[in-house]
Design an enzyme around this catalytic site. Sequence first.
Site, PDB file in Angstrom:
ATOM      1  N   ILE A 185       0.841  -1.208   0.000  1.00 19.49           N
ATOM      2  CA  ILE A 185       0.000   0.000   0.000  1.00 19.49           C
ATOM      3  C   ILE A 185       0.874   1.256   0.000  1.00 19.49           C
ATOM      4  O   ILE A 185       0.658   2.194  -0.780  1.00 19.49           O
ATOM      5  CB  ILE A 185      -0.969   0.004   1.215  1.00 19.49           C
ATOM      6  CG1 ILE A 185      -1.851  -1.249   1.198  1.00 19.49           C
ATOM      7  CG2 ILE A 185      -1.836   1.273   1.201  1.00 19.49           C
ATOM      8  CD1 ILE A 185      -2.782  -1.388   2.395  1.00 19.49           C
ATOM      9  N   THR A 244       9.209  -6.910   4.918  1.00 22.79           N
ATOM     10  CA  THR A 244       8.329  -7.536   3.916  1.00 22.79           C
ATOM     11  C   THR A 244       8.292  -6.698   2.642  1.00 22.79           C
ATOM     12  O   THR A 244       7.747  -7.137   1.632  1.00 22.79           O
ATOM     13  CB  THR A 244       6.870  -7.683   4.439  1.00 22.79           C
ATOM     14  OG1 THR A 244       6.398  -6.386   4.838  1.00 22.79           O
ATOM     15  CG2 THR A 244       6.780  -8.634   5.594  1.00 22.79           C
ATOM     16  N   TYR A 299      -2.640  -8.329  16.783  1.00 22.83           N
ATOM     17  CA  TYR A 299      -2.483  -7.355  15.689  1.00 22.83           C
ATOM     18  C   TYR A 299      -3.582  -6.284  15.767  1.00 22.83           C
ATOM     19  O   TYR A 299      -3.309  -5.081  15.705  1.00 22.83           O
ATOM     20  CB  TYR A 299      -2.538  -8.096  14.344  1.00 22.83           C
ATOM     21  CG  TYR A 299      -2.664  -7.198  13.135  1.00 22.83           C
ATOM     22  CD1 TYR A 299      -1.552  -6.558  12.599  1.00 22.83           C
ATOM     23  CD2 TYR A 299      -3.903  -6.991  12.525  1.00 22.83           C
ATOM     24  CE1 TYR A 299      -1.670  -5.728  11.481  1.00 22.83           C
ATOM     25  CE2 TYR A 299      -4.027  -6.171  11.405  1.00 22.83           C
ATOM     26  CZ  TYR A 299      -2.912  -5.542  10.894  1.00 22.83           C
ATOM     27  OH  TYR A 299      -3.031  -4.727   9.792  1.00 22.83           O
ATOM     28  N   GLU A 317      -8.940 -14.945  13.499  1.00 19.83           N
ATOM     29  CA  GLU A 317      -9.613 -14.338  12.345  1.00 19.83           C
ATOM     30  C   GLU A 317     -11.110 -14.202  12.611  1.00 19.83           C
ATOM     31  O   GLU A 317     -11.718 -15.093  13.195  1.00 19.83           O
ATOM     32  CB  GLU A 317      -9.402 -15.204  11.101  1.00 19.83           C
ATOM     33  CG  GLU A 317      -7.956 -15.239  10.653  1.00 19.83           C
ATOM     34  CD  GLU A 317      -7.813 -15.889   9.295  1.00 19.83           C
ATOM     35  OE1 GLU A 317      -8.705 -16.653   8.889  1.00 19.83           O
ATOM     36  OE2 GLU A 317      -6.788 -15.628   8.649  1.00 19.83           O
TER      37      GLU A 317
HETATM   38  N1  LIG Z   1      -3.303  -4.993   3.173  1.00 16.93           N
HETATM   39  C1  LIG Z   1      -4.444  -4.793   3.821  1.00 16.93           C
HETATM   40  O1  LIG Z   1      -5.493  -5.261   3.412  1.00 16.93           O
HETATM   41  C2  LIG Z   1      -4.483  -3.969   5.077  1.00 16.93           C
HETATM   42  C3  LIG Z   1      -5.673  -3.910   5.799  1.00 16.93           C
HETATM   43  C4  LIG Z   1      -5.717  -3.130   6.953  1.00 16.93           C
HETATM   44  C5  LIG Z   1      -4.613  -2.406   7.347  1.00 16.93           C
HETATM   45  N2  LIG Z   1      -3.459  -2.510   6.623  1.00 16.93           N
HETATM   46  C6  LIG Z   1      -2.293  -1.757   7.084  1.00 16.93           C
HETATM   47  O2  LIG Z   1      -1.718  -1.049   5.995  1.00 16.93           O
HETATM   48  C7  LIG Z   1      -0.298  -0.987   6.171  1.00 16.93           C
HETATM   49  C8  LIG Z   1       0.417  -1.474   4.923  1.00 16.93           C
HETATM   50  O3  LIG Z   1       0.075  -2.838   4.705  1.00 16.93           O
HETATM   51  P1  LIG Z   1       0.550  -3.629   3.397  1.00 16.93           P
HETATM   52  O4  LIG Z   1      -0.530  -4.581   3.053  1.00 16.93           O
HETATM   53  O5  LIG Z   1       1.028  -2.661   2.384  1.00 16.93           O
HETATM   54  O6  LIG Z   1       1.760  -4.476   3.986  1.00 16.93           O
HETATM   55  P2  LIG Z   1       3.273  -4.633   3.500  1.00 16.93           P
HETATM   56  O7  LIG Z   1       3.872  -5.714   4.325  1.00 16.93           O
HETATM   57  O8  LIG Z   1       3.336  -4.778   2.022  1.00 16.93           O
HETATM   58  O9  LIG Z   1       3.889  -3.244   3.919  1.00 16.93           O
HETATM   59  C9  LIG Z   1       4.393  -2.972   5.203  1.00 16.93           C
HETATM   60  C10 LIG Z   1       5.745  -2.306   5.018  1.00 16.93           C
HETATM   61  O10 LIG Z   1       6.248  -1.915   6.285  1.00 16.93           O
HETATM   62  C11 LIG Z   1       7.613  -2.311   6.381  1.00 16.93           C
HETATM   63  N3  LIG Z   1       7.869  -2.507   7.816  1.00 16.93           N
HETATM   64  C12 LIG Z   1       7.348  -3.451   8.624  1.00 16.93           C
HETATM   65  N4  LIG Z   1       7.769  -3.277   9.896  1.00 16.93           N
HETATM   66  C13 LIG Z   1       8.575  -2.185   9.878  1.00 16.93           C
HETATM   67  C14 LIG Z   1       9.304  -1.499  10.881  1.00 16.93           C
HETATM   68  N5  LIG Z   1       9.273  -1.893  12.151  1.00 16.93           N
HETATM   69  N6  LIG Z   1      10.039  -0.414  10.521  1.00 16.93           N
HETATM   70  C15 LIG Z   1      10.058   0.014   9.217  1.00 16.93           C
HETATM   71  N7  LIG Z   1       9.387  -0.610   8.227  1.00 16.93           N
HETATM   72  C16 LIG Z   1       8.651  -1.693   8.560  1.00 16.93           C
HETATM   73  C17 LIG Z   1       7.732  -3.566   5.553  1.00 16.93           C
HETATM   74  O11 LIG Z   1       9.051  -3.830   5.121  1.00 16.93           O
HETATM   75  C18 LIG Z   1       6.784  -3.243   4.398  1.00 16.93           C
HETATM   76  O12 LIG Z   1       7.460  -2.594   3.358  1.00 16.93           O
HETATM   77  C19 LIG Z   1       0.020  -1.777   7.438  1.00 16.93           C
HETATM   78  O13 LIG Z   1       0.125  -0.887   8.515  1.00 16.93           O
HETATM   79  C20 LIG Z   1      -1.197  -2.653   7.614  1.00 16.93           C
HETATM   80  O14 LIG Z   1      -1.411  -2.997   8.972  1.00 16.93           O
HETATM   81  C21 LIG Z   1      -3.364  -3.273   5.504  1.00 16.93           C
END
Ligand SMILES: NC(=O)c1ccc[n+]([C@@H]2O[C@H](COP(=O)([O-])OP(=O)(O)OC[C@H]3O[C@@H](n4cnc5c(N)ncnc54)[C@H](O)[C@@H]3O)[C@@H](O)[C@H]2O)c1
Length: 310
Positions: free
Chosen positions: A12, A35, A141, A268
Site C-alpha cells: 500500500i 516484507t 495485531y 480471524e
Molecule cells: N493490506 C491490507 O489489506 C491492510 C488492511 C488493513 C490495514 N493494513 C495496514 O496497511 C499498512 C500497509 O500494509 P501492506 O498490506 O502494504 O503491507 P506490507 O507488508 O506490504 O507493507 C508494510 C511495510 O512496512 C515495512 N515494515 C514493517 N515493519 C517495519 C518497521 N518496524 N520499521 C520500518 N518498516 C517496517 C515492511 O518492510 C513493508 O514494506 C500496514 O500498517 C497494515 O497494517 C493493511
Amino acid sequence: MKILVTGGAGFIGSNIVDAYIDHGCDVAVVDDLSTGDHSFVNKKAVFYNCRIQDEALDNIFFRFQPDVVNHHAAHINLRHSVVNPIYDAENNIIGSLNLLKNAVKYRTKKIIFSSTGGAIYGEPDSLPVSEKTPAVPLSPYGAAKLSVEHYIRIWHLLHGLDYTIFRYPNVYGPRQNPEGEAGVIAIFALQMLSKKTPTIFGDGTKTRDYLYISDVVQANILALEKGSCETLNLGWGQEVSDQNVYDCVSKALEFNRKPNYSLPRPGEVNRIALNSDRAVQSLNWSPEITFPAGVKRAVRYYIEQKKKYR
Ligand SMILES: NC(=O)c1ccc[n+]([C@@H]2O[C@H](COP(=O)([O-])OP(=O)(O)OC[C@H]3O[C@@H](n4cnc5c(N)ncnc54)[C@H](O)[C@@H]3O)[C@@H](O)[C@H]2O)c1
C-alpha cells in the site's frame, strides 16, 4: 509538501508514494524491508532503510523535517501476531510511539495512519459496521492497531498533532505481498498460476470487504487536505465470501479445479464489512473499482510478474 511515508516499500505504502510524487510532493520513505521490496520504492523518493522503532529515526526527521507523516509500516501478519505478540507490539506499538515522539519533536503537522477495520471490530452484531460500533479486537495485531489509534488521539489532545486514521478493509491489487493480513487474492492467483490447488480455511463462508488499491490511494491523497481529526472506515460495505473470491480469481485465470478446505485459523473474524459513509461525507471519497474489475486487474499483474520471473 514534505511527506514521510513509513512502509513505503510495501504494497500500500509504495502505491501511495507514487501518487504523492505525481501530486508534486517531496517524499521520504522509511522502511526496514522486512516484507517490503526496494524495487517498489519510487526513484524520486529519498529512501531510508530503518526500523520505525529505532533511535535512528530521530536523525531522519531532523534531516527531512516532514509536514506530514503517512504511517503504513507495520508487522501485518495477523496469525504471526497470535504466536508472537511481543514482536508485533515492538513493531506496531513501540514503533508507532517512536514515530509520534519524533513527529512532535520536529513539528510535523499531521499523521495519516493505516488502521484496520478488518481486525478491530471483532464479530459485530450487524453489518456493515460504522465507526460507532465498539472496537473489540480478537487478535494481538488488532489490539496493537487500536492502541495506536488511541495514542494518536491522545497526541492530538496533548500536542495538537492533526490526524486522519483510516480503518481499511481487505486491500488488494498490484504489489501485494501474499504473506499479508489480507493477501488472499495474491495467494490464490499465484498458486493457481503455479498449477497448485489453493486451500480455503473454513467452509468458504467467511466474508471480508475488499477494496482495490487505487481507491485506498485516492483516500490518502484526499486526507492531505481533509479529514482533520477523523477516524474513517473505508470499504464498499459489502461482504465477499472466501468462496466468492476463489470463484472470481479462478474464473479470471480459467482455473478449473475445486479448492481444498481446511480448519479455520485462530484470531480471524468470521464476517466483516465496513460502512464508509463518514469517509464519503468528510473526504468526498467513494470507491470506484468494483470487485470483479479489481480482481481482473490484480490477476493481470500476477500474470505479468510470473512471466518476468520465469
Ligand atoms: N493490506 C491490507 O489489506 C491492510 C488492511 C488493513 C490495514 N493494513 C495496514 O496497511 C499498512 C500497509 O500494509 P501492506 O498490506 O502494504 O503491507 P506490507 O507488508 O506490504 O507493507 C508494510 C511495510 O512496512 C515495512 N515494515 C514493517 N515493519 C517495519 C518497521 N518496524 N520499521 C520500518 N518498516 C517496517 C515492511 O518492510 C513493508 O514494506 C500496514 O500498517 C497494515 O497494517 C493493511
